[in-house]
Design a protein around this motif. Sequence first.
Motif, PDB file in Angstrom:
ATOM      1  N   VAL A 215       0.816  -1.216   0.000  1.00  4.67           N
ATOM      2  CA  VAL A 215       0.000   0.000   0.000  1.00  4.67           C
ATOM      3  C   VAL A 215       0.853   1.270   0.000  1.00  4.67           C
ATOM      4  CG1 VAL A 215      -1.935  -1.121   1.146  1.00  4.67           C
ATOM      5  CG2 VAL A 215      -0.165  -0.025   2.536  1.00  4.67           C
ATOM      6  N   LEU A 216       2.167   1.145   0.059  1.00  6.98           N
ATOM      7  CA  LEU A 216       3.043   2.311   0.035  1.00  6.98           C
ATOM      8  C   LEU A 216       3.358   2.698  -1.407  1.00  6.98           C
ATOM      9  CD1 LEU A 216       5.531   1.427   2.910  1.00  6.98           C
ATOM     10  CD2 LEU A 216       3.598   3.023   2.983  1.00  6.98           C
ATOM     11  N   VAL A 217       3.479   4.003  -1.628  1.00  6.59           N
ATOM     12  CA  VAL A 217       3.814   4.513  -2.966  1.00  6.59           C
ATOM     13  C   VAL A 217       5.289   4.886  -2.968  1.00  6.59           C
ATOM     14  CG1 VAL A 217       3.326   6.272  -4.696  1.00  6.59           C
ATOM     15  CG2 VAL A 217       1.459   5.377  -3.276  1.00  6.59           C
ATOM     16  N   TRP A 218       6.065   4.159  -3.765  1.00  8.61           N
ATOM     17  CA  TRP A 218       7.513   4.344  -3.790  1.00  8.61           C
ATOM     18  C   TRP A 218       7.949   5.087  -5.053  1.00  8.61           C
ATOM     19  CZ3 TRP A 218      10.275   2.880   0.396  1.00  8.61           C
ATOM     20  CH2 TRP A 218       9.717   1.927   1.251  1.00  8.61           C
ATOM     21  N   ASP A 219       8.841   6.068  -4.870  1.00 10.03           N
ATOM     22  CA  ASP A 219       9.527   6.640  -6.033  1.00 10.03           C
ATOM     23  C   ASP A 219      10.566   5.643  -6.540  1.00 10.03           C
ATOM     24  OD1 ASP A 219       8.090   9.020  -5.861  1.00 10.03           O
ATOM     25  OD2 ASP A 219       9.538   9.902  -4.466  1.00 10.03           O
ATOM     26  N   ARG A 220      11.196   4.976  -5.593  1.00 11.94           N
ATOM     27  CA  ARG A 220      12.178   3.939  -5.913  1.00 11.94           C
ATOM     28  C   ARG A 220      12.184   2.933  -4.774  1.00 11.94           C
ATOM     29  NH1 ARG A 220      18.710   4.897  -6.873  1.00 11.94           N
ATOM     30  NH2 ARG A 220      19.230   2.698  -7.293  1.00 11.94           N
ATOM     31  N   LEU A 221      12.066   1.655  -5.098  1.00 13.30           N
ATOM     32  CA  LEU A 221      12.013   0.622  -4.071  1.00 13.30           C
ATOM     33  C   LEU A 221      13.350   0.556  -3.325  1.00 13.30           C
ATOM     34  CD1 LEU A 221      10.185  -2.233  -6.008  1.00 13.30           C
ATOM     35  CD2 LEU A 221       9.297  -0.873  -4.111  1.00 13.30           C
ATOM     36  N   PRO A 222      13.310   0.393  -2.014  1.00  8.76           N
ATOM     37  CA  PRO A 222      14.563   0.341  -1.246  1.00  8.76           C
ATOM     38  C   PRO A 222      15.209  -1.041  -1.319  1.00  8.76           C
ATOM     39  CG  PRO A 222      12.694   0.038   0.213  1.00  8.76           C
ATOM     40  CD  PRO A 222      12.110   0.283  -1.153  1.00  8.76           C
ATOM     41  N   GLY A 223      16.487  -1.074  -0.985  1.00 11.05           N
ATOM     42  CA  GLY A 223      17.187  -2.347  -0.848  1.00 11.05           C
ATOM     43  C   GLY A 223      17.326  -3.153  -2.128  1.00 11.05           C
ATOM     44  N   LEU A 224      17.513  -4.459  -1.939  1.00 10.18           N
ATOM     45  CA  LEU A 224      17.684  -5.391  -3.047  1.00 10.18           C
ATOM     46  C   LEU A 224      16.389  -6.167  -3.266  1.00 10.18           C
ATOM     47  CD1 LEU A 224      21.167  -6.796  -1.938  1.00 10.18           C
ATOM     48  CD2 LEU A 224      20.722  -4.932  -3.566  1.00 10.18           C
ATOM     49  N   PRO A 225      15.967  -6.388  -4.504  1.00  6.21           N
ATOM     50  CA  PRO A 225      14.710  -7.094  -4.742  1.00  6.21           C
ATOM     51  C   PRO A 225      14.820  -8.582  -4.406  1.00  6.21           C
ATOM     52  CG  PRO A 225      15.843  -6.682  -6.819  1.00  6.21           C
ATOM     53  CD  PRO A 225      16.628  -5.982  -5.757  1.00  6.21           C
ATOM     54  N   ALA A 226      13.724  -9.149  -3.912  1.00  6.81           N
ATOM     55  CA  ALA A 226      13.676 -10.593  -3.670  1.00  6.81           C
ATOM     56  C   ALA A 226      13.484 -11.315  -5.006  1.00  6.81           C
ATOM     57  CB  ALA A 226      12.530 -10.917  -2.721  1.00  6.81           C
ATOM     58  N   ALA A 227      13.714 -12.618  -5.001  1.00  4.40           N
ATOM     59  CA  ALA A 227      13.584 -13.397  -6.233  1.00  4.40           C
ATOM     60  C   ALA A 227      12.155 -13.355  -6.769  1.00  4.40           C
ATOM     61  CB  ALA A 227      14.019 -14.844  -5.986  1.00  4.40           C
ATOM     62  N   ASP A 228      11.183 -13.419  -5.894  1.00 11.43           N
ATOM     63  CA  ASP A 228       9.772 -13.373  -6.290  1.00 11.43           C
ATOM     64  C   ASP A 228       9.010 -12.450  -5.351  1.00 11.43           C
ATOM     65  OD1 ASP A 228       9.723 -15.477  -8.435  1.00 11.43           O
ATOM     66  OD2 ASP A 228      10.378 -16.746  -6.751  1.00 11.43           O
ATOM     67  N   ARG A 229       7.937 -11.861  -5.865  1.00 12.23           N
ATOM     68  CA  ARG A 229       7.103 -10.996  -5.038  1.00 12.23           C
ATOM     69  C   ARG A 229       6.020 -11.836  -4.364  1.00 12.23           C
ATOM     70  NH1 ARG A 229       5.007  -5.667  -7.935  1.00 12.23           N
ATOM     71  NH2 ARG A 229       4.359  -5.321  -5.752  1.00 12.23           N
TER      72      ARG A 229
ATOM     73  N   VAL B 251       9.834 -12.991   6.065  1.00  8.02           N
ATOM     74  CA  VAL B 251      10.730 -12.265   6.961  1.00  8.02           C
ATOM     75  C   VAL B 251      11.000 -13.096   8.218  1.00  8.02           C
ATOM     76  CG1 VAL B 251      10.983 -10.216   8.408  1.00  8.02           C
ATOM     77  CG2 VAL B 251      10.027  -9.999   6.113  1.00  8.02           C
ATOM     78  N   ALA B 252       9.966 -13.737   8.744  1.00  6.84           N
ATOM     79  CA  ALA B 252      10.138 -14.585   9.927  1.00  6.84           C
ATOM     80  C   ALA B 252      11.051 -15.770   9.632  1.00  6.84           C
ATOM     81  CB  ALA B 252       8.778 -15.081  10.408  1.00  6.84           C
ATOM     82  N   ALA B 253      11.074 -16.205   8.367  1.00  8.21           N
ATOM     83  CA  ALA B 253      11.944 -17.311   7.970  1.00  8.21           C
ATOM     84  C   ALA B 253      13.363 -16.847   7.665  1.00  8.21           C
ATOM     85  CB  ALA B 253      11.350 -18.017   6.754  1.00  8.21           C
ATOM     86  N   GLY B 254      13.612 -15.540   7.804  1.00 10.30           N
ATOM     87  CA  GLY B 254      14.958 -15.016   7.573  1.00 10.30           C
ATOM     88  C   GLY B 254      15.228 -14.615   6.144  1.00 10.30           C
ATOM     89  N   VAL B 255      14.152 -14.481   5.337  1.00  8.04           N
ATOM     90  CA  VAL B 255      14.323 -14.102   3.930  1.00  8.04           C
ATOM     91  C   VAL B 255      13.943 -12.640   3.761  1.00  8.04           C
ATOM     92  CG1 VAL B 255      13.762 -14.651   1.541  1.00  8.04           C
ATOM     93  CG2 VAL B 255      13.714 -16.465   3.279  1.00  8.04           C
ATOM     94  N   GLY B 256      14.905 -11.747   4.000  1.00  4.58           N
ATOM     95  CA  GLY B 256      14.688 -10.332   3.750  1.00  4.58           C
ATOM     96  C   GLY B 256      13.908  -9.610   4.838  1.00  4.58           C
ATOM     97  N   LEU B 257      13.635  -8.319   4.563  1.00  5.14           N
ATOM     98  CA  LEU B 257      12.893  -7.444   5.455  1.00  5.14           C
ATOM     99  C   LEU B 257      11.654  -6.929   4.720  1.00  5.14           C
ATOM    100  CD1 LEU B 257      15.905  -5.316   6.834  1.00  5.14           C
ATOM    101  CD2 LEU B 257      15.047  -7.522   7.666  1.00  5.14           C
TER     102      LEU B 257
END
Length: 253
Positions: free
Chosen positions: A112-126, A137-143
């Motif tokens: 629901v956030l509107v980003w000018d540019r996504l932060p950080g590194l992208p995950a393999a899949d959305r 995130v709870a499994a340790g895969v990113g924030l």
Amino acid sequence: MTDADASPPFRLAYVPGVTPTKWVRIWAERLPDVPLALVPVSASDAPDQLRRRSADVGLVRLPIDRTGLSAIPLYTEIPVVVAPKDHVVAAVDEVSIADLADEIIQHPLDDVLVWDRLPGLPAADRPATTADAIELVAAGVGLLVVPQSLARLHHRKDLVYRTVSDGPESRIALSWPEDETTDLVEEFIGIVRGRTVNSSRGRTPAAEPKKKRPAAAAARQKPATGTRTPRSGTGAKGGKPKGGKKGKPRRRS
């Protein structure tokens, strides 16, 4: 009272993260004869639900497609980053977007956030939903960066969240079909804006009786009866003419 005599419910749609409890309580106090029905909706589906008249009003996240809808912004939410409890983020009070540059950031399809540019590194899949992203995130895969209310909604004991000082904020608004601004809609607008029950924008307050003029004040303004107006050329005291005493006329010899 039969079911046919009962008032139809006033339907309030609300998106995830919004807690309408306070407003529901005030509604019940002011309009006990009109039940209020809660309609949970996704943030993306909320505008269409209102246009289809599936709800009378809705608590939505801006921006939305405003076609056929009115909207009043209510408040703004700060963004937070969700991280595992043992992550370095847990040791600070807040972070910046630059601090997340080397982190994998989950970006769910229902973000629901509107980003000018996504932060950080992208995950393999959305992930499909924010709930799915929380599990990753709870499994340790990113924030994950979300509005604070969504972090609270999906809170887990093994996760923490910290303020993102320069991230995009999320605005909550009250919306309704623009051609359906009924008395009940006006009543709910007054409630969420904090108007009192006697506000002129809510229910019509009882007219105050006109105040009577105090008897003493009226007596002071009423002219006294029997008082003569001094003639011109007379003195201020006793009505005697100026320039000498008044004597008896002399008798001619």
